[in-house]
Design an enzyme around this catalytic site. Structure first.
Site, PDB file in Angstrom:
ATOM      1  N   TYR A  16     -25.621 -39.718  66.047  1.00  0.00           N
ATOM      2  CA  TYR A  16     -26.641 -39.349  67.053  1.00  0.00           C
ATOM      3  C   TYR A  16     -27.607 -40.517  67.269  1.00  0.00           C
ATOM      4  CZ  TYR A  16     -31.096 -37.624  68.759  1.00  0.00           C
ATOM      5  OH  TYR A  16     -32.276 -37.491  69.452  1.00  0.00           O
ATOM      6  N   SER A  35     -35.749 -41.820  70.335  1.00  0.00           N
ATOM      7  CA  SER A  35     -36.170 -41.103  69.136  1.00  0.00           C
ATOM      8  C   SER A  35     -36.587 -42.079  68.052  1.00  0.00           C
ATOM      9  CB  SER A  35     -34.976 -40.276  68.638  1.00  0.00           C
ATOM     10  OG  SER A  35     -35.205 -39.791  67.344  1.00  0.00           O
ATOM     11  N   LYS A  88     -28.546 -43.255  70.574  1.00  0.00           N
ATOM     12  CA  LYS A  88     -29.863 -43.614  71.134  1.00  0.00           C
ATOM     13  C   LYS A  88     -30.037 -45.133  71.122  1.00  0.00           C
ATOM     14  CE  LYS A  88     -31.518 -39.479  72.034  1.00  0.00           C
ATOM     15  NZ  LYS A  88     -31.512 -39.017  73.434  1.00  0.00           N
TER      16      LYS A  88
END
Ligand code: NAD
Ligand code: WQD
Length: 351
Positions: free
Chosen positions: A148, A124, A152
């Site tokens: 989050y 992302s 990643k």
């Protein structure tokens, strides 16, 4: 060629299944349906008129995953499965670290055991943290600002270490910018649980009358109209990018990282105006406080993906809004149990 799609019932996964099936790949989906519905997969079968196999299974179920690899001659994996809500990750960091990291470790271990070493991974633009400048190239400084995003970043690092450990591995890390839109058929699209966190599903639900008005988070950024600017990319363009990445990864080893965006930024107010044009109705909004953690501007430098994957996003903002609206207006309540589904997918007998 058989491709395992983890998280294939989700928003981006379901659109990618369509592109793969239409390109003639054999598709095997593993999804625990924690953030999706099996109806999206029924619709994929309906749209493509092709069969594929679905296992309702958690990626953490190592034994189950091994069964999938032993039953199917998997050539490569596209790994979408994971938890993805930024705000929730701040509330539930352990759940995010545990789910996103552990499931990927188990997946890679099982792949290795079954001699499958080609992987396309969903990363992302969130890994760029608070970028100083846009467009953002792949070699820009990294630094996530929430759990989050850190999952990643950690997973990108883990995959690079894995690829460095053996030349067998070929891994493509795709950093998505802001996926929106839906399949042209209006049969599949984004279906958030509860009140949407992201702008486009929020606008769509206001347009369809489920929500009263859009809260525009901040109007004092240094942007064209003071509202936040993002690189919105049509989910079908994004799905097609996965096919290009897959083709590339089949023939090489090591890790390649690509931004998938359009390279163009649009403000919140521009998105609302664009949606109003295609839906032919006004979208009420009010200016609200800035959302903590938000940045002013974020859009991609897409030259690497353009050159090395021979891929460019083709769909513009108008088409993104049109397709989001078609999906939302024909499915105001998302995937409903009693919604028509003319055929059942080949659901594997796994519980
Ligand atoms: P989604 O939630 O619609 O799809 C993810 C799917 O994974 C869901 O169907 C969910 O049920 C499944 N899943 C979650 N945990 C699982 C587990 N442990 N085992 C099996 N299945 C599991 O999300 P999406 O928008 O399609 O995103 C796909 C991927 O792309 C995610 O990894 C996400 O982090 C990443 N991504 C998404 C965006 C975005 O804005 N949508 C942007 C950048 C990156
Ligand atoms: C876009 C713009 C908001 C909602 C998120 C994740 C990122 C990635 C993509 C997964 C911003 C504004 C939003 C609203 C608003 N996901 N906005 N009112 O924050 O760019 O990215 O999704 O990897 O990690 O952080 O997307 O759609 O939430 O916001 O004004 O109700 O819309 O402030 O400027 P974001 P978004």
């Amino acid at each position: 060629m058989a491709i395992l799609i983890t998280g294939g019932a989700g928003y981006i996964g379901s659109h990618t299944c369509i592109e793969l099936l239409e390109a003639g790949y054999e598709v095997v989906v593993v999804d625990n349906l924690s953030n999706s519905s099996h109806i999206s997969l029924n619709r994929v079968a309906e749209i493509t008129n092709k069969n594929f196999t679905f296992y309702k299974m958690d990626l953490m179920d190592r034994g189950g995953l091994e069964l999938v690899f032993s039953r199917h001659s998997i050539d490569a994996v596209i790994h979408f499965a994971g938890l993805k809500a930024v705000g929730e990750s701040v509330q539930l960091p352990l759940s995010y670290y545990y789910t996103n990291i552990t499931s990927t470790l188990i997946l890679c271990e099982v792949m290795n055991k079954y001699n499958v070493h080609k992987l396309v991974f969903s990363s992302s633009a969130t890994v760029y943290g608070r970028p100083e400048l846009s467009p953002i190239a792949e070699d820009s400084p990294l630094g996530a600002t929430n759990p989050y995003g850190r999952t990643k970043l950690m997973l990108e690092q883990i995959l690079q270490d894995l690829a460095a450990s053996s030349e067998q591995w070929g891994i493509s890390i795709l950093r998505y910018f802001n996926p929106i839109g839906a399949h042209k058929s209006g049969k599949i699209g984004e279906n958030p649980n509860g009140i949407p966190n992201n702008l486009m599903p929020y606008i769509s639900q206001v347009a369809v009358g489920k929500l009263e008005k859009v809260n525009v988070f901040g109007s004092d950024y240094e942007t064209v109209d003071g509202t936040g600017v993002r690189d919105y990319i049509h989910v079908v363009d994004l799905a097609k990018g996965h096919l290009r990445a897959l083709e590339k990864v089949m023939g090489k080893s090591g890790v390649d990282i690509y931004n998938l965006g359009t390279g163009q930024g649009y403000s919140v107010l521009e998105m609302i105006a664009g949606f109003e044009r295609v839906a032919g109705r006004s979208i009420p909004y009010q200016i609200a406080a800035r959302r903590p953690g938000d940045i002013a501007v974020c859009f991609a430098d897409t030259q690497k993906a353009n050159a090395e994957l021979n891929w460019t996003a083709e769909r513009g903002i108008e088409e993104m809004c049109e397709d989001s609206w078609r999906w939302q207006s024909s499915n105001p309540n998302g995937y409903e149990e009693n919604s028509s589904s003319v055929r059942e997918i080949a659901a594997a007998s796994w519980e």
